[in-house]
Structure formats: C-alpha cells, structure tokens
Design a protein around this motif. Sequence first.
Motif, PDB file in Angstrom:
ATOM      1  N   GLU A  46       2.907  -1.714  -6.004  1.00 20.46           N
ATOM      2  CA  GLU A  46       2.119  -0.778  -5.198  1.00 20.46           C
ATOM      3  C   GLU A  46       1.734  -1.351  -3.848  1.00 20.46           C
ATOM      4  N   GLU A  47       1.451  -2.650  -3.842  1.00 17.00           N
ATOM      5  CA  GLU A  47       0.980  -3.272  -2.603  1.00 17.00           C
ATOM      6  C   GLU A  47       2.039  -3.232  -1.515  1.00 17.00           C
ATOM      7  N   ASN A  48       3.291  -3.150  -1.914  1.00 25.48           N
ATOM      8  CA  ASN A  48       4.359  -3.161  -0.922  1.00 25.48           C
ATOM      9  C   ASN A  48       4.728  -1.764  -0.433  1.00 25.48           C
ATOM     10  N   ILE A  49       4.229  -0.756  -1.133  1.00 31.38           N
ATOM     11  CA  ILE A  49       4.628   0.615  -0.796  1.00 31.38           C
ATOM     12  C   ILE A  49       3.722   1.182   0.283  1.00 31.38           C
ATOM     13  N   GLN A  50       4.337   1.541   1.403  1.00 33.23           N
ATOM     14  CA  GLN A  50       3.563   2.052   2.532  1.00 33.23           C
ATOM     15  C   GLN A  50       3.425   3.561   2.477  1.00 33.23           C
ATOM     16  N   ASP A  51       4.397   4.218   1.882  1.00 34.61           N
ATOM     17  CA  ASP A  51       4.475   5.665   2.023  1.00 34.61           C
ATOM     18  C   ASP A  51       5.525   6.191   1.050  1.00 34.61           C
ATOM     19  N   TYR A  52       5.611   7.493   0.948  1.00 35.67           N
ATOM     20  CA  TYR A  52       6.703   8.120   0.209  1.00 35.67           C
ATOM     21  C   TYR A  52       7.386   9.115   1.123  1.00 35.67           C
ATOM     22  N   ARG A  53       8.695   9.207   0.971  1.00 43.66           N
ATOM     23  CA  ARG A  53       9.427  10.149   1.820  1.00 43.66           C
ATOM     24  C   ARG A  53      10.510  10.868   1.023  1.00 43.66           C
ATOM     25  N   PRO A  54      10.723  12.122   1.351  1.00 41.93           N
ATOM     26  CA  PRO A  54      11.795  12.864   0.681  1.00 41.93           C
ATOM     27  C   PRO A  54      13.155  12.514   1.267  1.00 41.93           C
ATOM     28  N   VAL A  55      14.145  12.377   0.417  1.00 44.02           N
ATOM     29  CA  VAL A  55      15.519  12.150   0.848  1.00 44.02           C
ATOM     30  C   VAL A  55      16.421  13.133   0.131  1.00 44.02           C
ATOM     31  N   SER A  56      17.421  13.577   0.799  1.00 38.97           N
ATOM     32  CA  SER A  56      18.418  14.422   0.162  1.00 38.97           C
ATOM     33  C   SER A  56      19.081  13.653  -0.977  1.00 38.97           C
ATOM     34  N   LYS A  57      19.265  14.339  -2.106  1.00 41.04           N
ATOM     35  CA  LYS A  57      19.904  13.680  -3.238  1.00 41.04           C
ATOM     36  C   LYS A  57      21.353  13.331  -2.946  1.00 41.04           C
ATOM     37  N   SER A  58      21.928  13.971  -1.932  1.00 47.79           N
ATOM     38  CA  SER A  58      23.294  13.617  -1.575  1.00 47.79           C
ATOM     39  C   SER A  58      23.328  12.198  -1.016  1.00 47.79           C
ATOM     40  N   LEU A  59      22.204  11.710  -0.543  1.00 47.35           N
ATOM     41  CA  LEU A  59      22.118  10.310  -0.107  1.00 47.35           C
ATOM     42  C   LEU A  59      21.564   9.428  -1.220  1.00 47.35           C
ATOM     43  N   ALA A  60      20.424   9.805  -1.745  1.00 42.00           N
ATOM     44  CA  ALA A  60      19.790   9.014  -2.806  1.00 42.00           C
ATOM     45  C   ALA A  60      20.280   9.513  -4.149  1.00 42.00           C
ATOM     46  N   SER A 107      21.269   7.893  -7.006  1.00 39.44           N
ATOM     47  CA  SER A 107      20.732   7.330  -8.243  1.00 39.44           C
ATOM     48  C   SER A 107      19.221   7.146  -8.144  1.00 39.44           C
ATOM     49  N   GLU A 108      18.618   6.924  -9.288  1.00 43.50           N
ATOM     50  CA  GLU A 108      17.184   6.631  -9.303  1.00 43.50           C
ATOM     51  C   GLU A 108      16.949   5.184  -8.913  1.00 43.50           C
ATOM     52  N   GLY A 109      15.721   4.858  -8.584  1.00 44.03           N
ATOM     53  CA  GLY A 109      15.378   3.477  -8.282  1.00 44.03           C
ATOM     54  C   GLY A 109      15.650   3.083  -6.844  1.00 44.03           C
ATOM     55  N   MET A 110      16.183   4.012  -6.058  1.00 43.57           N
ATOM     56  CA  MET A 110      16.430   3.683  -4.654  1.00 43.57           C
ATOM     57  C   MET A 110      15.131   3.748  -3.859  1.00 43.57           C
ATOM     58  N   PHE A 111      15.114   3.062  -2.733  1.00 44.94           N
ATOM     59  CA  PHE A 111      13.909   3.065  -1.899  1.00 44.94           C
ATOM     60  C   PHE A 111      14.270   2.821  -0.449  1.00 44.94           C
ATOM     61  N   TYR A 112      13.308   3.131   0.417  1.00 50.56           N
ATOM     62  CA  TYR A 112      13.464   2.848   1.842  1.00 50.56           C
ATOM     63  C   TYR A 112      12.877   1.480   2.159  1.00 50.56           C
ATOM     64  N   LEU A 113      13.564   0.710   2.954  1.00 53.47           N
ATOM     65  CA  LEU A 113      13.016  -0.547   3.462  1.00 53.47           C
ATOM     66  C   LEU A 113      12.893  -0.443   4.977  1.00 53.47           C
ATOM     67  N   LYS A 114      11.717  -0.782   5.476  1.00 51.18           N
ATOM     68  CA  LYS A 114      11.504  -0.734   6.924  1.00 51.18           C
ATOM     69  C   LYS A 114      12.032  -2.019   7.547  1.00 51.18           C
ATOM     70  N   VAL A 115      12.918  -1.866   8.506  1.00 48.56           N
ATOM     71  CA  VAL A 115      13.597  -3.024   9.078  1.00 48.56           C
ATOM     72  C   VAL A 115      12.693  -3.768  10.060  1.00 48.56           C
ATOM     73  N   GLN A 116      12.667  -5.097   9.913  1.00 52.39           N
ATOM     74  CA  GLN A 116      11.924  -5.940  10.853  1.00 52.39           C
ATOM     75  C   GLN A 116      12.918  -6.768  11.652  1.00 52.39           C
ATOM     76  N   GLY A 117      12.713  -6.815  12.951  1.00 53.46           N
ATOM     77  CA  GLY A 117      13.578  -7.618  13.799  1.00 53.46           C
ATOM     78  C   GLY A 117      14.847  -6.876  14.188  1.00 53.46           C
ATOM     79  N   ASP A 118      15.619  -7.490  15.071  1.00 54.04           N
ATOM     80  CA  ASP A 118      16.778  -6.804  15.624  1.00 54.04           C
ATOM     81  C   ASP A 118      18.073  -7.513  15.278  1.00 54.04           C
ATOM     82  N   LEU A 148      14.499   2.966   8.871  1.00 51.87           N
ATOM     83  CA  LEU A 148      14.356   2.970   7.418  1.00 51.87           C
ATOM     84  C   LEU A 148      15.741   2.848   6.797  1.00 51.87           C
ATOM     85  N   VAL A 149      15.917   1.809   6.039  1.00 49.19           N
ATOM     86  CA  VAL A 149      17.207   1.577   5.386  1.00 49.19           C
ATOM     87  C   VAL A 149      17.094   2.024   3.934  1.00 49.19           C
TER      88      VAL A 149
END
Lengths: 178, 178
Positions: free
Chosen positions: A93-107, A109-120, A132-133
């Motif tokens: 929970e501590e790592n979760i910033q938010d929840y967002r809807p994604v099209s199932k055509s992308l997500a 399987s279950e268990g997928m998540f967004y990771l916010k990219v740091q750095g370039d 968001l990856v």
Amino acid sequence: MKKLTARQKQVLDYVSLFISEHSYPPSIRDIQKHFGLKSTKGVKDHIDRLVEKGYLHRTDGAARALEIVGRSSSVRTVPVVGRVAAGLPLLAEENIQDYRPVSKSLARSEGMFYLKVQGDSMTGAAILEDDLVLVRPQPFVEQGEIAVVLIGDEATVKRFYIKNGRIELHPEIPTTIR
Amino acid sequence: MKKLTARQKQVLDYVSLFISEHSYPPSIRDIQKHFGLKSTKGVKDHIDRLVEKGYLHRTDGAARALEIVGRSSSVRTVPVVGRVAAGLPLLAEENIQDYRPVSKSLARSEGMFYLKVQGDSMTGAAILEDDLVLVRPQPFVEQGEIAVVLIGDEATVKRFYIKNGRIELHPEIPTTIR
DNA sequence: CTTTACCCTATACATATGTTTACATATTGC
DNA sequence: GCAATATGTAAACATATGTATAGGGTAAAG
C-alpha cells in the motif's frame, strides 16, 4: 449479430445511457417510466429479446443485474507505483500512489501495474520521466527486452542483457543534434 | 478526505472489485456473503460510513444503487482515427477505426479522439509511429505547441509556429549517437 | 474510567423489483 | 389469409433488497 427492432434499439440505448449517467443499470420500472408505459410486461419482453439476441447479459432474479455485452468490462483498474519504499513488496500500500483505469486490450492479465518513471535514462526508447509504464510481472526476461528491475529499493526501467552469465542493464540515452 | 478503518477499506475495495467484475454494484447481501457475516446490519453500517465519509454515493431505497465517488465513471470512450479519407470530416464513420476507453483525467472534455500517428517525424518528442495521440480540438493553437494539423486530406502531428504571418510546422527528429 | 466509535448477531418489516398469467392489437413474413 | 412476432395493458405474485429495532463485545479517545 441478430437485428434489433427500432423499439428494442431504443431500449438498449436507454439502458446504455442510464448506466453512463448513474454507473449502475436501470430497473425494469425505471425503463417503463422513461418510455411512459403502463405495464412492466412490455419492458420485460424487450429485455428478454435483447438477452436472446445477445446484446444484454442478465443475472435472473437479481435487481438491476444488466450488463451490455461487449462494452461491459473493457477496462481494468491498476495501481500506480511511484517511488519504492525500502524493504516493502512492490505492490504494498505504501508504494501505491493512485489507481488508474486501463483498457483490457493493454492490461490483458491480472497483476499488472503502472510504474512512474524516474530519470531520463530511457529517453531513447521514448520513455520519458514521469511517464507511466505498464508493467506485466513474469518469471523470465527475454534477452534485449525492456524490463523493470529491482535494484535494492529502486525500481528501474532498463534494457536487459545477459552476457557470459553477467547481467547488463543498458540505458538508452540519445544525443539530439538540431 | 476522512480516514477509513481497515474494515471499511475492505468493504470499499470489494464494492470496487464487484463492479469491475459484474459491471453493476453488489447488493448488501452480496457483500454480507463475501465477508461471511451473519447479519446485514454490519454491512449496512459500513456502507453508511462510506457514504458519510464521501467514498460512496447511494440512492436511498434503490437496489444496488451504489457509485464509487471519483472513480465512478472515470472512463470515456473515444474514437480512434486512422488514415483520413478524402473530403470527409475527421470524425466521419469512415475514418474511425476503433473505439477505446480513456481515463477522464486525460480526456477531460467531450469531442476528444485518438489519432494514430503515421511516420517518425515527431520521434524527438517521444511520439512514435503507430502511437495513439489523444487530440483535443480547440479553436486556437499556441505558439510552439504540438498540434494536429489537417493538410489537404492528411492529419499530421507537428510543432506549430507562426513567424511573420507565415505558418511553420516543425518536425522533431533526433539523431541518435551510440 | 467513561464515552464513543467500531464491528457484529438476530429478527423483522417495508418496499423495490423481477416474473407471470391473461388478454388485446398491429405488423411482418410466408 | 394465417401464423409468428412485436408491442402493449392489467393485475398479481414471489423474491430480492434496503432499512430498522434490540442487543453485545471490544478497542480507541477523552
């Protein structure tokens, strides 16, 4: 798909409209009122036809248990993981910033998540800071694939190689000349 | 926003899960069964708290009339426009390849659509070929903004400038040195 | 310690809602 | 024309579901 009569299409459209306005389906009497009918039977028949013809799904007996086939659940809600806290599992929970809807055509399987990219470091692969990856956890990584790797407490996006039993993580930084 | 107890969060999460699985909300007894409770009262209390604290919206008396505040209808369905057909308006049926759900936090206004990118002229802005660009139609373009411009029958993504009354469209191609 | 909030059981009630039976009329397809 | 389908009214019925009353035990707050 079987054809609908004009009236049946009107009913289907109203169910769709009602859901988008209330986020829960209408009861038979809701529909009845909307069309100014004086009996519930007519509506019931229309719903029956729409179910038979495959446009609606219904759980018999349950209240407001209508689903529009196809459009029903094309979306999945996935957690957004930001900076990773020390020593905790990635989806704690501590790592979760938010929840967002994604099209199932992308997500898919279950268990997928967004990771916010740091750095370039992955700009060269069109992955920018704060992007968001969408991450799909899996047991193995293919040679040369882009992957999310946990180094200590840092979740990092890199291109993954194994050479002579040694793991190499390659950044992808382009130099832009104008 | 007011804090939730662990139990209340569990209930809220289950409501959310149920909706994403069935596309209609659970009844109080659905929730009761899931948690193995022997009375509906406990569930009713939890729902009441969740409504009081602003996490849920309810239509009193109606069956399954629960909405999750905020995330409720957080998704919009927008058309995907591919190659543009000659002489037709951009959103004519002939130009629409598909429909896709987008988070409303991105597609805030109505009338927005996805455009499928052709070519690699905007690679430098991390816009690759076959990317879907979310387009918001508006009457004016700001100097230096990235915009979709119709040239003849071609919809193109470019950076937009006006200099001395002349319109300039700049591509953004980086040269990558390794 | 006292009070409040939390979490739950047990039982009952009121109403919201799906379902059914009986009947009627118009339209469509053959 | 005739059967099937579509569309509707009228009146009940059965159950699904929200709501309420009464009570108990535990943990947190004051």
